[in-house]
Write a protein that holds these residues in place. Sequence first.
Motif, PDB file in Angstrom:
ATOM      1  N   GLU A  18      -1.013 -29.201  19.714  1.00 30.09           N
ATOM      2  CA  GLU A  18      -0.568 -29.675  18.403  1.00 30.09           C
ATOM      3  C   GLU A  18      -1.709 -29.508  17.403  1.00 30.09           C
ATOM      4  O   GLU A  18      -2.786 -30.085  17.584  1.00 30.09           O
ATOM      5  CB  GLU A  18      -0.145 -31.142  18.473  1.00 30.09           C
ATOM      6  N   ARG A  19      -1.460 -28.728  16.385  1.00 26.32           N
ATOM      7  CA  ARG A  19      -2.438 -28.522  15.311  1.00 26.32           C
ATOM      8  C   ARG A  19      -1.887 -29.149  14.030  1.00 26.32           C
ATOM      9  O   ARG A  19      -0.827 -28.751  13.544  1.00 26.32           O
ATOM     10  CB  ARG A  19      -2.717 -27.036  15.104  1.00 26.32           C
ATOM     11  N   ARG A  20      -2.622 -30.128  13.500  1.00 29.47           N
ATOM     12  CA  ARG A  20      -2.175 -30.844  12.310  1.00 29.47           C
ATOM     13  C   ARG A  20      -3.117 -30.574  11.148  1.00 29.47           C
ATOM     14  O   ARG A  20      -4.327 -30.439  11.329  1.00 29.47           O
ATOM     15  CB  ARG A  20      -2.100 -32.341  12.590  1.00 29.47           C
ATOM     16  N   ALA A  21      -2.544 -30.546   9.952  1.00 31.50           N
ATOM     17  CA  ALA A  21      -3.349 -30.255   8.764  1.00 31.50           C
ATOM     18  C   ALA A  21      -4.255 -31.414   8.383  1.00 31.50           C
ATOM     19  O   ALA A  21      -5.284 -31.218   7.744  1.00 31.50           O
ATOM     20  CB  ALA A  21      -2.427 -29.897   7.590  1.00 31.50           C
ATOM     21  N   ASP A  22      -3.900 -32.646   8.757  1.00 33.39           N
ATOM     22  CA  ASP A  22      -4.684 -33.806   8.374  1.00 33.39           C
ATOM     23  C   ASP A  22      -5.805 -34.127   9.359  1.00 33.39           C
ATOM     24  O   ASP A  22      -6.462 -35.159   9.237  1.00 33.39           O
ATOM     25  CB  ASP A  22      -3.784 -35.034   8.228  1.00 33.39           C
ATOM     26  N   SER A  23      -6.028 -33.281  10.353  1.00 30.69           N
ATOM     27  CA  SER A  23      -7.066 -33.525  11.351  1.00 30.69           C
ATOM     28  C   SER A  23      -7.816 -32.237  11.637  1.00 30.69           C
ATOM     29  O   SER A  23      -7.231 -31.148  11.656  1.00 30.69           O
ATOM     30  CB  SER A  23      -6.443 -34.073  12.647  1.00 30.69           C
ATOM     31  N   ALA A  24      -9.132 -32.368  11.842  1.00 23.83           N
ATOM     32  CA  ALA A  24      -9.960 -31.194  12.148  1.00 23.83           C
ATOM     33  C   ALA A  24      -9.894 -30.809  13.621  1.00 23.83           C
ATOM     34  O   ALA A  24     -10.362 -29.741  13.995  1.00 23.83           O
ATOM     35  CB  ALA A  24     -11.408 -31.457  11.749  1.00 23.83           C
ATOM     36  N   PHE A  25      -9.316 -31.690  14.455  1.00 20.87           N
ATOM     37  CA  PHE A  25      -9.236 -31.418  15.885  1.00 20.87           C
ATOM     38  C   PHE A  25      -7.771 -31.280  16.284  1.00 20.87           C
ATOM     39  O   PHE A  25      -6.877 -31.893  15.705  1.00 20.87           O
ATOM     40  CB  PHE A  25      -9.882 -32.544  16.707  1.00 20.87           C
ATOM     41  N   ALA A  26      -7.550 -30.476  17.299  1.00 23.25           N
ATOM     42  CA  ALA A  26      -6.202 -30.255  17.829  1.00 23.25           C
ATOM     43  C   ALA A  26      -5.934 -31.242  18.956  1.00 23.25           C
ATOM     44  O   ALA A  26      -6.840 -31.668  19.664  1.00 23.25           O
ATOM     45  CB  ALA A  26      -6.063 -28.816  18.324  1.00 23.25           C
ATOM     46  N   ARG A  27      -4.669 -31.599  19.113  1.00 23.57           N
ATOM     47  CA  ARG A  27      -4.236 -32.436  20.236  1.00 23.57           C
ATOM     48  C   ARG A  27      -3.737 -31.498  21.331  1.00 23.57           C
ATOM     49  O   ARG A  27      -2.725 -30.819  21.173  1.00 23.57           O
ATOM     50  CB  ARG A  27      -3.128 -33.383  19.806  1.00 23.57           C
ATOM     51  N   ILE A  28      -4.479 -31.469  22.439  1.00 27.91           N
ATOM     52  CA  ILE A  28      -4.193 -30.533  23.516  1.00 27.91           C
ATOM     53  C   ILE A  28      -3.851 -31.351  24.758  1.00 27.91           C
ATOM     54  O   ILE A  28      -4.696 -32.080  25.282  1.00 27.91           O
ATOM     55  CB  ILE A  28      -5.392 -29.610  23.785  1.00 27.91           C
ATOM     56  N   TYR A  29      -2.625 -31.235  25.218  1.00 28.53           N
ATOM     57  CA  TYR A  29      -2.155 -31.976  26.381  1.00 28.53           C
ATOM     58  C   TYR A  29      -2.131 -31.043  27.594  1.00 28.53           C
ATOM     59  O   TYR A  29      -1.718 -29.889  27.498  1.00 28.53           O
ATOM     60  CB  TYR A  29      -0.762 -32.543  26.130  1.00 28.53           C
TER      61      TYR A  29
END
Length: 306
Positions: free
Chosen positions: A254-265
């Motif tokens: 998950e790559r979000r515009a409001d965060s510099a880090f990705a959520r990787i499951y």
Amino acid sequence: MPLGTLERSAPPMFKQGPSALSRLLLYSALALFLMVADARFQITGALRQVVAAVLYPVQWVMLQPVQFIAQGSGYFQSLQTAQDDADAARKQMALMSQRSMQTEQLMQENARLRQLLDLRARLETPAQAAQVLYDTADPYTRRVVVDQGQVAGVELGSPVLDEKGVLGQVTRVHPFVSEVTLLIDRDQAIPVLNLRTGVRGVAYGDPVAGHGGGMELRFMPSSADIQEGDLLTTSGVDGLYPPGLPVAKVVRVERRADSAFARIYCVPIAEVQGARHVMLLKPMTEPLSKLPEPVSPPPGKKVNSK
């Protein structure tokens, strides 16, 4: 005077000892003090090991009916189920044979590369087999108990594997048994390497991911080259896990515009919920006392500082 009219209890002035409320407050304060002291100074570690050694025969006796029922249910399997398991085992054996041939070829190529680069060959890590007895009673942790302990030479921090990949790490050692913290525990972290890109990272346990728990690759920038299906293996930079062991597979990014880090499951490669037989490896880290001492120059000889 009739005997029934006499008071059978002692008068209040003859009663001795503290009241029930005073004893409750005293024992509560003592219990709180012991919990804080054990958490800070580990004063009951030796007592815990003694209690574990004493209770081990009782635990073994209590587990016998469970093992007898499990063996009985396995004995009364239908013939069709046994044939299906045999067919699946043959297919898996053929696949493992093919992978073994590929692995042997890759090992030969790696050996030639090591000789060209003048690198020393990797040493094989000693290992011992163990069996999972039961899950721990703490509902807030993901740990299992294996039937090998200090008597068998198990060391604290030993990596634990099953036939598919890394299962966890030994976090507590008793005389006859050991506790293994699984990769999906919230307090467990392991350095990993993306086999496709060669990028290193750290995977943390996520017990609430999915139904059986999973992992999360944290602190990876949103622009990192990582895709669903990437295989994560041990990187070996921590000096504890041997490099190249399968750890997990990326299932969602998950790559979000409001965060510099990705959520990787990720999902672990090993059977964290159903492992029965495991392998305990020796930690790669050596004590400082075993490291070679620096060689001092002969007397009268100057050391070139360039």
